[in-house]
Design an enzyme around this catalytic site. Structure first.
Site, PDB file in Angstrom:
ATOM      1  N   LYS A 165      -1.132  -9.697  -1.517  1.00  0.00           N
ATOM      2  CA  LYS A 165      -0.229  -9.219  -2.572  1.00  0.00           C
ATOM      3  C   LYS A 165       0.929 -10.203  -2.696  1.00  0.00           C
ATOM      4  O   LYS A 165       1.631 -10.484  -1.708  1.00  0.00           O
ATOM      5  CB  LYS A 165       0.270  -7.828  -2.184  1.00  0.00           C
ATOM      6  CG  LYS A 165       0.752  -6.988  -3.338  1.00  0.00           C
ATOM      7  CD  LYS A 165       1.062  -5.594  -2.814  1.00  0.00           C
ATOM      8  CE  LYS A 165       1.461  -4.642  -3.887  1.00  0.00           C
ATOM      9  NZ  LYS A 165       1.953  -3.375  -3.306  1.00  0.00           N
TER      10      LYS A 165
HETATM   11  C1  E4P Z   1       2.155  -0.551  -5.046  1.00  0.00           C
HETATM   12  O1  E4P Z   1       1.479  -1.525  -5.067  1.00  0.00           O
HETATM   13  C2  E4P Z   1       3.605  -0.567  -5.273  1.00  0.00           C
HETATM   14  O2  E4P Z   1       4.234  -1.352  -4.308  1.00  0.00           O
HETATM   15  C3  E4P Z   1       4.140   0.839  -5.270  1.00  0.00           C
HETATM   16  O3  E4P Z   1       3.287   1.647  -6.070  1.00  0.00           O
HETATM   17  C4  E4P Z   1       5.580   0.957  -5.708  1.00  0.00           C
HETATM   18  O4  E4P Z   1       5.905   2.313  -5.872  1.00  0.00           O
HETATM   19  P1  E4P Z   1       7.414   2.847  -5.952  1.00  0.00           P
HETATM   20  O5  E4P Z   1       8.008   2.370  -7.232  1.00  0.00           O
HETATM   21  O6  E4P Z   1       7.281   4.336  -5.903  1.00  0.00           O
HETATM   22  O7  E4P Z   1       8.143   2.276  -4.759  1.00  0.00           O
END
Ligand code: E4P
Length: 216
Positions: free
Chosen positions: A84
């Site tokens: 990622k």
């Molecule tokens: C996933 O890949 C993201 O990092 C995550 O869904 C972020 O979510 P949040 O905005 O609730 O922190």
């Protein structure tokens, strides 16, 4: 549509996987910190073994060399690891290089269709538009999913749209309508999808009627 679990909590991943509801997992540095993980590599491997799908593991570095160094270490951990990478200039360059080496990537922190297109052109396996965080700022997060879907379809782009920052069950049904390839869900949202008050009321009535009909 695939359902990923958006958590680093192993017990949640195992429980949802036992229900057959996990097609993959996404983590981020905040989710890892929340679980007080000390041995990151071992934890990523444990998540891979707990369920059958891709596991997004995020780099911390923000410069090209650092991102590449971390990405190669992460990718070597397990075949299910997806690296990622944040939507920044050096991140895009790294996604191109990783893609050329056959390493799967998830371009995170996507807040516009233009960013999604750039990530796709760099060869990202997934792009992660953050719906909830856009909604928090009075922008329509779901409109972004629809826009990216239209653009990717226009140009036959194979990069998968991974809807992230999902806050509630309505987001999930809207993602299905909008044509997201994947939605990554907090455990609470997965459990919320199972429930409907009319199911509980209906089941209680069936059982009560059965008891009444069969008692002497
Ligand atoms: C996933 O890949 C993201 O990092 C995550 O869904 C972020 O979510 P949040 O905005 O609730 O922190």
């Amino acid at each position: 549509m695939k359902f990923f679990l958006d958590t680093a909590k192993l017990s949640e991943i195992k429980e949802a996987a036992d229900l057959g509801l996990v097609d993959g997992v996404t983590t981020n540095p905040s989710l890892m910190a929340k679980e007080h993980i000390e041995d990151y590599p071992a934890h990523y491997v444990a998540i891979c073994r707990a369920q059958p799908g891709d596991v997004s593991a995020e780099v911390i570095a923000t410069d090209y060399d650092g991102i590449m160094r971390e990405a190669l270490q992460l990718a070597r951990l397990h075949p299910q690891i997806v690296v990622k990478v944040p939507m920044i200039k050096d991140g895009l360059k790294a996604i191109r290089a990783l893609s050329d080496e056959g390493i799967k990537t998830n371009c995170t922190l996507i807040f516009s269709a233009a960013q999604a297109m750039l990530a796709a052109k760099a060869g990202a396996t997934y792009v992660s538009p953050f719906i909830g965080r856009l909604d928090d700022h009075a922008h329509d997060g779901m409109a972004l999913i629809r826009q990216i879907r239209t653009i990717f379809d226009n140009y036959l782009i194979e990069t998968q749209i991974l809807a992230a920052s999902i806050r509630h069950t309505l987001h999930v049904t809207q993602c299905m309508e909008a044509g997201a390839d994947v939605a990554t869900l907090p455990y609470s949202v997965v459990m919320g999808l199972l429930k409907h008050p009319l199911t509980d009321v209906g089941l209680a009535k069936f059982l009560a009627d059965h008891t009444a009909a069969t008692k002497k």
